[in-house]
Design an enzyme around this catalytic site. Sequence first.
Site, PDB file in Angstrom:
ATOM      1  CE1 TYR A 111      -4.615  35.652  84.462  1.00  0.00           C
ATOM      2  CE2 TYR A 111      -6.938  35.066  84.312  1.00  0.00           C
ATOM      3  CZ  TYR A 111      -5.600  34.741  84.142  1.00  0.00           C
ATOM      4  OH  TYR A 111      -5.259  33.500  83.631  1.00  0.00           O
ATOM      5  NE  ARG A 120     -15.246  27.099  89.982  1.00  0.00           N
ATOM      6  CZ  ARG A 120     -16.399  27.576  90.470  1.00  0.00           C
ATOM      7  NH1 ARG A 120     -17.546  27.089  90.050  1.00  0.00           N
ATOM      8  NH2 ARG A 120     -16.398  28.539  91.364  1.00  0.00           N
ATOM      9  CG  ASP A 160       9.415  30.685  83.818  1.00  0.00           C
ATOM     10  OD1 ASP A 160       9.454  31.526  84.737  1.00  0.00           O
ATOM     11  OD2 ASP A 160       8.426  29.980  83.599  1.00  0.00           O
ATOM     12  CG  LEU A 169      12.984  30.812  87.325  1.00  0.00           C
ATOM     13  CD1 LEU A 169      14.273  30.388  88.017  1.00  0.00           C
ATOM     14  CD2 LEU A 169      12.158  29.563  86.973  1.00  0.00           C
ATOM     15  CG  PHE A 215       0.319  23.847  86.627  1.00  0.00           C
ATOM     16  CD1 PHE A 215       0.469  22.493  86.867  1.00  0.00           C
ATOM     17  CD2 PHE A 215      -0.964  24.348  86.388  1.00  0.00           C
ATOM     18  CE1 PHE A 215      -0.641  21.652  86.872  1.00  0.00           C
ATOM     19  CE2 PHE A 215      -2.064  23.526  86.394  1.00  0.00           C
ATOM     20  CZ  PHE A 215      -1.899  22.169  86.626  1.00  0.00           C
ATOM     21  CB  VAL A 225     -10.379  24.287  94.581  1.00  0.00           C
ATOM     22  CG1 VAL A 225     -10.937  23.543  93.390  1.00  0.00           C
ATOM     23  CG2 VAL A 225     -10.982  23.728  95.844  1.00  0.00           C
TER      24      VAL A 225
HETATM   25  N1  LIG Z   1      -3.824  27.073  85.638  1.00  0.00           N
HETATM   26  C1  LIG Z   1      -5.016  27.404  85.168  1.00  0.00           C
HETATM   27  O1  LIG Z   1      -6.057  26.826  85.576  1.00  0.00           O
HETATM   28  C2  LIG Z   1      -5.131  28.458  84.085  1.00  0.00           C
HETATM   29  C3  LIG Z   1      -6.423  28.804  83.649  1.00  0.00           C
HETATM   30  C4  LIG Z   1      -6.548  29.773  82.658  1.00  0.00           C
HETATM   31  C5  LIG Z   1      -5.424  30.356  82.101  1.00  0.00           C
HETATM   32  N2  LIG Z   1      -4.187  30.012  82.551  1.00  0.00           N
HETATM   33  C6  LIG Z   1      -3.018  30.667  81.899  1.00  0.00           C
HETATM   34  O2  LIG Z   1      -2.087  29.677  81.550  1.00  0.00           O
HETATM   35  C7  LIG Z   1      -0.763  30.228  81.603  1.00  0.00           C
HETATM   36  C8  LIG Z   1       0.125  29.351  82.462  1.00  0.00           C
HETATM   37  O3  LIG Z   1      -0.388  29.367  83.789  1.00  0.00           O
HETATM   38  P1  LIG Z   1       0.068  28.339  84.921  1.00  0.00           P
HETATM   39  O4  LIG Z   1      -1.143  27.899  85.625  1.00  0.00           O
HETATM   40  O5  LIG Z   1       0.992  27.333  84.347  1.00  0.00           O
HETATM   41  O6  LIG Z   1       0.835  29.340  85.905  1.00  0.00           O
HETATM   42  P2  LIG Z   1       2.366  29.353  86.378  1.00  0.00           P
HETATM   43  O7  LIG Z   1       2.518  30.519  87.294  1.00  0.00           O
HETATM   44  O8  LIG Z   1       2.748  28.022  86.876  1.00  0.00           O
HETATM   45  O9  LIG Z   1       3.111  29.634  84.999  1.00  0.00           O
HETATM   46  C9  LIG Z   1       3.368  30.924  84.480  1.00  0.00           C
HETATM   47  C10 LIG Z   1       4.862  30.996  84.224  1.00  0.00           C
HETATM   48  O10 LIG Z   1       5.193  32.230  83.580  1.00  0.00           O
HETATM   49  C11 LIG Z   1       6.394  32.730  84.171  1.00  0.00           C
HETATM   50  N3  LIG Z   1       6.432  34.164  83.905  1.00  0.00           N
HETATM   51  C12 LIG Z   1       5.586  35.121  84.367  1.00  0.00           C
HETATM   52  N4  LIG Z   1       5.918  36.313  83.843  1.00  0.00           N
HETATM   53  C13 LIG Z   1       6.992  36.103  83.045  1.00  0.00           C
HETATM   54  C14 LIG Z   1       7.788  36.950  82.227  1.00  0.00           C
HETATM   55  N5  LIG Z   1       7.534  38.260  82.121  1.00  0.00           N
HETATM   56  N6  LIG Z   1       8.811  36.413  81.541  1.00  0.00           N
HETATM   57  C15 LIG Z   1       9.078  35.079  81.630  1.00  0.00           C
HETATM   58  N7  LIG Z   1       8.359  34.233  82.385  1.00  0.00           N
HETATM   59  C16 LIG Z   1       7.332  34.745  83.082  1.00  0.00           C
HETATM   60  C17 LIG Z   1       6.273  32.355  85.627  1.00  0.00           C
HETATM   61  O11 LIG Z   1       7.508  32.363  86.302  1.00  0.00           O
HETATM   62  C18 LIG Z   1       5.664  30.957  85.524  1.00  0.00           C
HETATM   63  O12 LIG Z   1       6.674  29.962  85.415  1.00  0.00           O
HETATM   64  C19 LIG Z   1      -0.917  31.656  82.101  1.00  0.00           C
HETATM   65  O13 LIG Z   1      -0.932  32.517  80.983  1.00  0.00           O
HETATM   66  C20 LIG Z   1      -2.265  31.642  82.785  1.00  0.00           C
HETATM   67  O14 LIG Z   1      -2.855  32.928  82.791  1.00  0.00           O
HETATM   68  C21 LIG Z   1      -4.011  29.078  83.527  1.00  0.00           C
END
Ligand SMILES: NC(=O)c1ccc[n+]([C@@H]2O[C@H](COP(=O)([O-])OP(=O)(O)OC[C@H]3O[C@@H](n4cnc5c(N)ncnc54)[C@H](O)[C@@H]3O)[C@@H](O)[C@H]2O)c1
Length: 316
Positions: A148, A216, A33, A35, A13, A192
């Site tokens: 986490y 939030r 990635d 995936l 995302f 959400v």
């Molecule tokens: N979305 C939020 O509100 C939010 C809030 C706080 C922190 N984050 C952090 O932001 C980052 C991105 O989150 P997101 O919301 O886009 O989630 P997401 O799941 O859409 O993106 C994470 C991506 O990492 C890839 N991935 C996971 N493990 C991997 C690995 N070992 N090697 C290669 N690729 C791998 C997944 O396939 C996925 O495409 C994460 O680190 C998450 O913890 C997100």
Amino acid sequence: MASNYLVTGAAGFIGSHSVEWLLGQGHAVIGIDNLRTGHLENLANARSSPNFEWVLADAGDEAAMRALFAQYHFSGVLHLAALVSVPESFRDPGLNCHLNLVIAERIARLCLEFDCKRLVFASSAAVYGSAATLPNRESAAPQPQSPYAAAKLAAEVMLLGYAASFGLEAICLRYFNVYGPRQDPKSPYSGVLSIFTDRFQRGLPVTVYGDGGQTRDFISVRDVARANGQALLGHPVVSGRYNVCTGLGVSLNDVLSIYREIFATAPPAEYSEARVGDIRHSLGDPSLLNNMLKFQANLSFSQGLHELALGSGGVK
Ligand SMILES: NC(=O)c1ccc[n+]([C@@H]2O[C@H](COP(=O)([O-])OP(=O)(O)OC[C@H]3O[C@@H](n4cnc5c(N)ncnc54)[C@H](O)[C@@H]3O)[C@@H](O)[C@H]2O)c1
């Protein structure tokens, strides 16, 4: 020579929007990635750019990662790949530790080995825990309440320790509630707003846990992508932890009234008992990142929600 940037978790995302932002600034981006939770369709726009290189790889595969660092001499790395589900981190704390801490440390060492100066790390507002004073400021003592959040905090500590020891520029970004196109509503951890949007679009009622007065700090993924990009490219920077937030609290009842404007015929929301462990209010102070990079979230919540609900601004 043009600069190359590595984005891990590129098909996710936040990753896919960050890749597009960097490409839009004329940079070459290598996106990797595995995936695990991401989708290749998220990179449809990026993959049409000659400046984008897609690599299916696990960020924990040291040989594959070393080969990429050796080939591309990255100017900066945006490390987003992670185990992103808080409930999953309870079910499998060992995997959480590997994906959220061990891999981040390895990437930091590769940066040092290959003279890549800057590492931007995706941390989370979850590190603050529920007892912290609002708004959350980076100077507050973190109190992680999940494996986490603990791993995200531990990774911050490792990276900032390497910054102090070896001169790495480590920028740890603590994202608040990120929303926008491509957030997967089927994911159990999903925000959400992606769940609400999906249900409103299908004419189904939404469930609000509690009285809807919980708030939030929602920030658009477009703003987050820009924060990531500015953190990778900005000069000068100071290694540290930075909130990525708006500084504005929005209640779920506020959210519902905006949806009502968009989906006038939708069934009324159903209220059910508050969930144990859900925090009442979450709010960040955005000033530290603003002071360093002049970064300010600029998409208003109402505009962002309209774009999300009406499907503009990107592939779902
Ligand atoms: N979305 C939020 O509100 C939010 C809030 C706080 C922190 N984050 C952090 O932001 C980052 C991105 O989150 P997101 O919301 O886009 O989630 P997401 O799941 O859409 O993106 C994470 C991506 O990492 C890839 N991935 C996971 N493990 C991997 C690995 N070992 N090697 C290669 N690729 C791998 C997944 O396939 C996925 O495409 C994460 O680190 C998450 O913890 C997100």
